[in-house]
Motif scaffolding. Structure first.
Motif, mmCIF file in Angstrom:
data_model
loop_
_atom_site.group_PDB
_atom_site.id
_atom_site.type_symbol
_atom_site.label_atom_id
_atom_site.label_comp_id
_atom_site.label_asym_id
_atom_site.label_seq_id
_atom_site.Cartn_x
_atom_site.Cartn_y
_atom_site.Cartn_z
ATOM 1 N N ILE A 36 -21.307 -3.500 39.313
ATOM 2 C CA ILE A 36 -21.311 -3.524 40.785
ATOM 3 C C ILE A 36 -22.236 -2.438 41.324
ATOM 4 O O ILE A 36 -23.033 -2.677 42.238
ATOM 5 N N VAL A 37 -22.146 -1.243 40.751
ATOM 6 C CA VAL A 37 -22.981 -0.127 41.219
ATOM 7 C C VAL A 37 -24.467 -0.431 41.045
ATOM 8 O O VAL A 37 -25.285 -0.083 41.897
ATOM 9 N N LEU A 76 -25.628 -8.310 46.732
ATOM 10 C CA LEU A 76 -24.446 -8.581 45.915
ATOM 11 C C LEU A 76 -23.494 -7.380 45.963
ATOM 12 O O LEU A 76 -22.283 -7.539 46.097
ATOM 13 N N ARG A 77 -24.050 -6.190 45.873
ATOM 14 C CA ARG A 77 -23.240 -4.971 45.955
ATOM 15 C C ARG A 77 -22.552 -4.885 47.317
ATOM 16 O O ARG A 77 -21.358 -4.571 47.403
ATOM 17 N N ALA A 78 -23.243 -5.206 48.387
ATOM 18 C CA ALA A 78 -22.655 -5.180 49.737
ATOM 19 C C ALA A 78 -21.534 -6.206 49.858
ATOM 20 O O ALA A 78 -20.515 -5.953 50.511
ATOM 21 N N HIS A 120 -30.343 -11.110 40.190
ATOM 22 C CA HIS A 120 -29.097 -11.475 40.874
ATOM 23 C C HIS A 120 -28.294 -12.471 40.039
ATOM 24 O O HIS A 120 -27.086 -12.301 39.834
ATOM 25 N N ARG A 121 -28.964 -13.514 39.551
ATOM 26 C CA ARG A 121 -28.282 -14.546 38.752
ATOM 27 C C ARG A 121 -27.677 -13.968 37.474
ATOM 28 O O ARG A 121 -26.540 -14.284 37.108
ATOM 29 N N MET A 122 -28.404 -13.128 36.803
ATOM 30 C CA MET A 122 -27.912 -12.571 35.541
ATOM 31 C C MET A 122 -26.814 -11.524 35.769
ATOM 32 O O MET A 122 -25.899 -11.393 34.950
#
Length: 185
Positions: free
Chosen positions: A54-55, A61-63, A90-92
């Motif tokens: 996540i970090v 995605l993180r938001a 993003h996908r991976m």
């Protein structure tokens, strides 16, 4: 740890000591405790891995995940679908988060199931231990597993180790058994 020490001292201080278990019951609890412990450790490692993902995730995605608490993050990530319109990173990242979150859910369910099994065995063997202040099924099971066939710890050193302290030299005339040592500690 303090609960375990208090429970051990209270159990040793009672007039009606817990009856020692047969090896089968003790071994069953020991195996369940060890398996649950491993599930909790691996779950914790997977949670740390998900937090790291996540970090380092792409900003959007993180938001998306930042506003959620950990249980909600795990559930949300476990239900991710492939996002073909997104870029490769993003996908991976989503691809890595989904199985990690699913692993966390499976391990947490396994730990809970094992805890329920432990609780059932403790209730059958020594329900009075669960009545002690601050003692849950895991602590009660550990007390029962640590209890020897003679109804006491095998030695002062084993009791001290269980209680998380160093054994203190004791005058055998004054403190001749584990129960007295426990009260002195």
């Amino acid at each position: 740890m303090l609960d375990a020490i208090r429970a051990a001292k209270e159990a040793l201080a009672t007039e009606h000591l817990i009856q020692p278990q047969l090896r089968g019951e003790r071994e069953a609890l020991r195996v369940l405790l060890a398996t649950r412990h491993d599930a909790v450790l691996v779950s914790t490692a997977a949670i740390n891995q998900l937090k790291a993902l996540i970090v380092s995730a792409p900003d959007e995605l993180r938001a998306e995940l930042r506003k959620l608490r950990r249980p909600a993050q795990i559930s949300y990530c476990a239900q991710f679908r492939d996002r073909p319109a997104q870029d490769l990173e993003h996908r991976m990242t989503v691809r890595a988060m989904r199985p990690t979150a699913q692993r966390i859910q499976a391990l947490q369910a396994e730990a809970k199931e094992l805890e329920n099994e432990i609780l059932t065995l403790v209730r059958q063997r020594a329900p009075e231990v669960l009545g002690l202040l601050g003692v849950g099924p895991i602590t009660a099971a550990q007390i029962l597993v640590s209890w020897s066939h003679q109804g006491r710890f095998r030695s002062e050193a084993s009791f001290a180790s269980f209680a998380g302290v160093s054994p203190i030299p004791a005058d055998r005339n004054r403190l001749g058994n584990v129960e007295e040592l426990a009260h002195a500690a």
